[in-house]
Scaffold this motif. Sequence first.
Motif, mmCIF file in Angstrom:
data_model
loop_
_atom_site.group_PDB
_atom_site.id
_atom_site.type_symbol
_atom_site.label_atom_id
_atom_site.label_comp_id
_atom_site.label_asym_id
_atom_site.label_seq_id
_atom_site.Cartn_x
_atom_site.Cartn_y
_atom_site.Cartn_z
ATOM 1 N N GLN A 1 0.824 -1.214 0.000
ATOM 2 C CA GLN A 1 0.000 0.000 0.000
ATOM 3 C C GLN A 1 0.854 1.259 0.000
ATOM 4 O O GLN A 1 0.562 2.219 -0.726
ATOM 5 N N ASP B 1 2.385 1.708 -3.460
ATOM 6 C CA ASP B 1 1.406 2.160 -4.451
ATOM 7 C C ASP B 1 1.009 3.624 -4.243
ATOM 8 O O ASP B 1 0.916 4.391 -5.191
ATOM 9 N N LYS B 2 0.764 4.020 -2.987
ATOM 10 C CA LYS B 2 0.286 5.373 -2.690
ATOM 11 C C LYS B 2 1.420 6.379 -2.493
ATOM 12 O O LYS B 2 1.195 7.587 -2.540
#
Length: 144
Positions: free
Chosen positions: A106, A109-110
């Motif tokens: 996460q 990705d972010k």
Amino acid sequence: MSSKTKIVVLHMKEIIYTAVFAVLAIVLILLLVFMFLPKSKGAGIDEEKYVPGVYTSTVTLNNTALEVEVSVDESHINSVRFSNLDETVTTMFPLIQPAIEDIAEQVYDKQSLDDIQYSEDNPYTSQLIVNAIDEALKKAAVTK
């Protein structure tokens, strides 16, 4: 008559040379201005956020210190992992490895710690890991 033509041609060459040098001078001045002006914050897509390197932070679980290792370049988080995770810790805490893998995916990705979704199986462990990643990113942050 031919002498007037030669004078006009010589004057025309001087005018052309002057115009060419004036244009070159303007281009040089503009180049210097754009090179040495400070860049605005919204101009670049990838701003410098971090000092490149590998930064660590410690998480303590049951008197065992685990190091969360965060690798960054100037503007991206490249990887998040445990650097000293051994079999005894994974035996005592079987959900810690899936938690770090989920959070690392996460974060990658972010590219931030905002809106990280914690798994329902281990929200407290995930919160500890996110806090450790945040601490390591604070060490990596560019100070202005």
